[in-house]
Design an enzyme around this catalytic site. Sequence first.
Site, PDB file in Angstrom:
ATOM      1  CB  CYS A 142      -0.913   0.003   1.236  1.00 53.21           C
ATOM      2  SG  CYS A 142      -1.873  -1.525   1.451  1.00 53.21           S
ATOM      3  CB  SER A 176      12.572 -10.511  -6.074  1.00 51.92           C
ATOM      4  OG  SER A 176      13.839  -9.977  -6.338  1.00 51.92           O
ATOM      5  N   GLY A 177      14.979 -12.602  -5.969  1.00 56.36           N
ATOM      6  CA  GLY A 177      16.236 -13.025  -5.356  1.00 56.36           C
ATOM      7  C   GLY A 177      17.090 -11.884  -4.855  1.00 56.36           C
TER       8      GLY A 177
END
Length: 635
Positions: A2, A366-367
């Site tokens: 948000c 994600s990495g």
Amino acid sequence: MCGISGIYAFTEEGRKAIGRLPHTTDALQQRGPDSQGHFTHGNVGLGHRRLSIIDVSDVACQPMVDEAERYVIVFNGEIFNFQELRQQLISQGYSFFSQSDTEVLLKLYIQQGPEFLKKLNGFFAFAIYDKEEETLFVARDRMGVKPLLMFQDEDKLVFASEMKSILEFGIPRKLDYVSLYEYLQLNYIPAPASIFKGVKKLMPGHYLRVGKKGKTEIKRWYKIPYDEKKAKNNSLSYEAQQKKLVDLMDGAVQRRMISDVPLGAFLSGGIDSSVIVALASRHTQHLNTFSIGYKDEPFFDETKYAKLVADKYKTNHTVFSLTNNDLYEHLFRALDYIDEPFADSSALAVNILSYHTRQKVTVALSGDGADELFAGYNKHMAEYKVRKGGFVAETVAALLPVWEMMPKSRSSSFGNRIRQFQRFGEGMNLSAKDRYWRWATFATEDDAKSLLSGKVKRTLSKDVYKKRRQKILSHLSQKGDINEVLLTDMNLVLPNDMLTKVDLMSMANSLEVRTPFLDYKVVNFAFSLPQSSKIDGGMKKKIVQDAFRGMLPPELYKRPKHGFEVPLLKWFQNELKPMIMDDLLSDSFIEAQGIFNVKEIQRLKMQLFSSNLGDIHARIWALVVFQHWWKKWMM
């Protein structure tokens, strides 16, 4: 995920700005397209934009008020262990009206105060107002995944998730020239400073408390627990360390898969994102995975490696195969969203990946973070070799005059190698602190200063700059090891560059990105490990590569590491040339603006079309981003 904003007025003049609260949330629409809400009480106003992820029902909308109507919260982020915390509260007699992590946050604060922060596993920036005590409590997560900016004067304190929102409160737009000077070196602005005087970033792992008389205090509630002696003498065998890393990462990934909306994962073909996909595939079938490929840049196209992982784990894999023209078409979309100068060019690729991914899912794993934790960058290997010394390192340094004479460029393999040799040779002759700064920057202090006009240089505070730089480099010493460098990366590069990039570009597309490597349990463990577990003469990110070797295709271990590259140089010399030469960096605009040195800008433009390019593309890009930002936000 948000966006939040808020104000605490100290005077009647300050109260006037409360009426601007709806404008501040309008500015955050892309962070939260699903709904918005506002709360006002006396001298306080809170605003919220919602991207529904957990409990998408209306009952979980914000601002959220507790049953007694004493406490109010606005929250940006996710708490991944909220169900466990919720059960603990239920066992202690608490009841809940929603299934959201927001309500868990609120009731934990009511029960425990600031101490509850240490129990949270997630990323967040939130504010809680106590109507009875008339106090405002604002906190930011450990690693700085979620942003929070603030401004305070004698009339009010305001805060928001993004600069574009905080500016809607009508704050003064006065450039901080020390921040500009740092930006011209790093291509981003390190916290707690911002491009504007008076606007600060709440640091990762800190909280802010505001009282009704305007008394404000900021405290640190978390720092990475690094002890050099304990790390060097870690009692776990290397095999046991690998097993523990796999277990911790598995837990981190599993926690981040909780979602009431579609979830997927970025899959670049590198080790880090492949590890995330391998672990996530333990907990779901046919995971959605996403890659981008470059039709016009085969050297940087890694989709064949991503496909190997996707095939191995039978993921529902999507490749977005892009031309340079596709990237160019998204260029101004990304530039228009940037509300503080930020010139990591890989943001353009993250933006287009996020745009396409958002068409299919709302959350992506994600990495990010693995390189900073486990020594995955070329500069880490260079630092290791400098500290180790030896014939090869000393020879490269001794040949520095040769490297300085030869043409250098990132756009060719040979030119880039010469550029790296020169930077290595320069670093060998510097102290640990100066070497870190040199390798973290695209321009030297002298080069950056030469870009500034005489007027700006005269007002530039050397003392302020020196204090900021000293604080950033405070963990580095001559006798330490790579862990000191990684700790500095975690405090500088990770939150101010890498996480800012991902947050900006994912939020521009209303996509939530989750980073399992930055689970605080993984981070704490990483800094309990000795240097030898992370890097040696032949391998970067050693423990990550070894621990997950059995899960990944062997081809991933026989390839060079690439970042997200975009063809800036080609654009500068072709499509963007008119904009650079005749508009953003034109002599007339530079002179009228009064910030930059016209002659030095002319020299850079000439270098752009020479054979000795060096890091010119990054320096020109920093100027292009700043000028585009200036035209949008300062004219």
